[in-house]
Design a protein around this motif. Structure first.
Motif, short mmCIF file in Angstrom:
data_model
loop_
_atom_site.label_atom_id
_atom_site.label_comp_id
_atom_site.label_asym_id
_atom_site.label_seq_id
_atom_site.Cartn_x
_atom_site.Cartn_y
_atom_site.Cartn_z
N GLU A 82 36.59 47.56 -10.89
CA GLU A 82 37.37 48.53 -10.23
C GLU A 82 38.37 47.66 -9.37
N PRO A 83 39.77 47.99 -9.41
CA PRO A 83 40.56 47.44 -8.53
C PRO A 83 40.22 47.03 -7.13
N GLY A 84 40.47 46.09 -6.59
CA GLY A 84 40.26 45.60 -5.13
C GLY A 84 38.73 45.39 -4.64
N SER A 85 37.97 45.09 -5.88
CA SER A 85 36.56 45.10 -5.48
C SER A 85 36.01 43.58 -5.71
N PHE A 86 35.00 43.25 -4.94
CA PHE A 86 34.53 41.86 -4.90
C PHE A 86 33.28 41.92 -5.53
N VAL A 87 33.36 41.39 -6.68
CA VAL A 87 32.17 41.27 -7.82
C VAL A 87 31.37 39.94 -7.89
N GLY A 88 30.22 39.98 -7.64
CA GLY A 88 29.47 38.48 -7.73
C GLY A 88 28.79 38.57 -9.14
N VAL A 89 28.97 37.61 -9.64
CA VAL A 89 28.11 37.28 -11.20
C VAL A 89 27.07 36.14 -10.88
N ILE A 90 25.99 36.52 -11.14
CA ILE A 90 24.78 35.90 -10.50
C ILE A 90 23.91 35.59 -11.96
N GLY A 91 22.87 34.58 -11.77
CA GLY A 91 22.20 34.25 -12.99
C GLY A 91 21.96 32.68 -13.11
N ARG A 92 20.98 32.30 -13.79
CA ARG A 92 20.32 30.93 -13.97
C ARG A 92 21.54 30.17 -14.63
N GLY A 110 23.30 28.37 -17.53
CA GLY A 110 23.32 28.70 -18.62
C GLY A 110 23.19 30.15 -19.14
N ALA A 111 23.43 30.86 -18.16
CA ALA A 111 23.02 32.31 -18.35
C ALA A 111 24.40 32.92 -19.09
N GLY A 112 25.50 32.38 -19.07
CA GLY A 112 26.89 32.60 -19.73
C GLY A 112 28.01 33.06 -18.46
N LYS A 113 27.58 32.88 -17.37
CA LYS A 113 28.57 33.17 -16.14
C LYS A 113 29.90 32.53 -16.34
N SER A 114 29.98 31.22 -16.41
CA SER A 114 31.34 30.50 -16.52
C SER A 114 32.09 30.80 -17.93
N THR A 115 31.28 30.98 -19.09
CA THR A 115 31.91 31.61 -20.22
C THR A 115 32.54 32.74 -20.17
N LEU A 116 31.82 33.81 -19.45
CA LEU A 116 32.27 35.04 -19.25
C LEU A 116 33.69 35.08 -18.55
N ASN A 135 31.45 33.69 -9.63
CA ASN A 135 30.24 33.22 -10.21
C ASN A 135 29.51 32.59 -8.73
N LEU A 136 28.07 32.98 -8.46
CA LEU A 136 27.57 32.30 -7.39
C LEU A 136 25.98 31.89 -8.00
N HIS A 137 25.58 30.98 -7.23
CA HIS A 137 24.27 30.80 -7.49
C HIS A 137 23.19 31.02 -6.30
N SER A 138 23.81 31.13 -5.23
CA SER A 138 22.86 31.69 -4.14
C SER A 138 22.76 33.21 -4.01
N LEU A 139 21.60 33.83 -4.23
CA LEU A 139 21.55 35.25 -4.06
C LEU A 139 21.91 35.63 -2.61
N ASP A 140 21.67 34.93 -1.60
CA ASP A 140 21.91 35.67 -0.49
C ASP A 140 23.63 35.27 -0.04
N LEU A 141 24.17 34.38 -0.65
CA LEU A 141 25.75 34.60 -0.51
C LEU A 141 26.31 35.64 -1.20
N ALA A 142 25.46 35.92 -2.21
CA ALA A 142 26.21 36.95 -3.28
C ALA A 142 25.75 38.31 -2.28
N ARG A 143 24.81 38.55 -1.75
CA ARG A 143 24.50 39.87 -0.92
C ARG A 143 25.52 39.99 0.19
N ALA A 144 25.83 38.75 0.90
CA ALA A 144 26.68 38.51 2.08
C ALA A 144 27.97 39.08 1.83
N TYR A 145 28.63 38.57 0.81
CA TYR A 145 30.03 38.68 0.45
C TYR A 145 30.52 39.63 -0.71
#
Length: 268
Positions: free
Chosen positions: A25-35, A37-43, A201-211
């Motif tokens: 959605e426009p204006g959203s802040f979306v975190g992409v998480i995973g190990r 090699g999960a494909g985050k950067s490629t996406l 793309n974030l590695h820390s789940l708590d950062l993802a939750r916070a932001y």
């Protein structure tokens, strides 16, 4: 709205991204998480078209991003700014000039090559630096800054592109906790103040939750979780990260991000 339909990236027999479908959605802040090699950067690199998909489509409004070529593709990269883990600044140049590089898609090539920036462009770049408390470093060489300062300069450079989307690929991976908070606050500010959609793309789940107000979890190139921050339970984290779950659930620096505000007009 950014729409990803059945997006795939194949490397030989391996699929780095495997049939990913998303609606951002426009204006959203979306975190992409995973190990790793999960494909985050490629996406993210495919959305910016730094890498071409092997299959599927990327749509933004009425634009088929996967079909863009030449000047139309360059224009898309102006609308969809990319921020990298390595900052990608020119170390020997001053901070202001590095930020002005974000205006390359808005000025004639001869002017940018000769550094004939307009007063309006300079004012825009300085305003972007000031918004991230970096105005006092405008004349400093980029390679004299700390990692966190360089990343905030990179965000300011992205902002002066006047983008509709910012893609941030592990922007805090090499930073200490204080600079991690400053950089994430800068991304949150760009999202809140200017209404820019952020995929991070974030590695820390708590950062993802916070932001982040929405999270997408990738595993082996596939979406295995999609939901709001409070839906990300420890059980979901274990499913995503396995034995690594405990390592990525450190406390988020500085606590939760401030409440989201209504978007305002972009810097001009």
């Amino acid at each position: 709205m950014l729409v990803v339909e059945n997006l795939t990236r194949q490397y030989g027999a391996r699929r780095a991204v495997d049939g990913v479908s998303l609606r951002i959605e426009p204006g959203s802040f979306v975190g992409v998480i995973g190990r790793s090699g999960a494909g985050k950067s490629t996406l993210l690199r495919m959305i910016n078209r730094l890498q071409d998909p092997s299959g599927g489509r990327i749509l933004f409004g009425d634009t088929d991003v996967t079909a863009l070529r030449g000047s139309a593709l360059r224009a898309w990269r102006g609308r969809c700014a990319m921020i990298f883990q390595q900052f990608n600044l020119v170390g020997r140049l001053d901070v202001l000039t590095n930020v002005l590089m974000g205006r390359l898609n808005h000025v004639p090539a001869h002017r940018s090559l000769l550094k004939l920036w307009s007063e309006e462009d300079r004012a825009l770049a300085l305003a972007a630096l000031e918004s991230f408390d970096m105005g006092g470093f405008a004349a400093a060489r980029a390679d004299q800054l700390s990692g966190g300062q360089q990343q905030r300069v990179a965000i300011a450079r992205a902002l002066v592109q006047e983008p509709e989307i910012i893609l941030a690929d592990e922007p805090v991976a090499s930073l200490d906790p204080r600079n991690t908070r400053l950089v994430m606050d800068a991304l949150a500010e760009a999202n809140r103040r200017y209404g820019i959609t952020v995929l991070c793309n974030l590695h820390s789940l708590d950062l993802a939750r916070a932001y982040c107000d929405r999270l997408v979890g990738l595993s082996a190139g596939r979406v295995v979780f999609e939901g709001r921050a409070f839906d990300l339970t420890e059980d979901v984290a274990r499913d995503l990260y396995g034995l690594e779950a405990g390592e990525v659930m450190d406390d988020a620096p500085g606590g939760r991000a401030p409440a989201r505000a209504e978007p305002q007009a972009a810097v001009a």
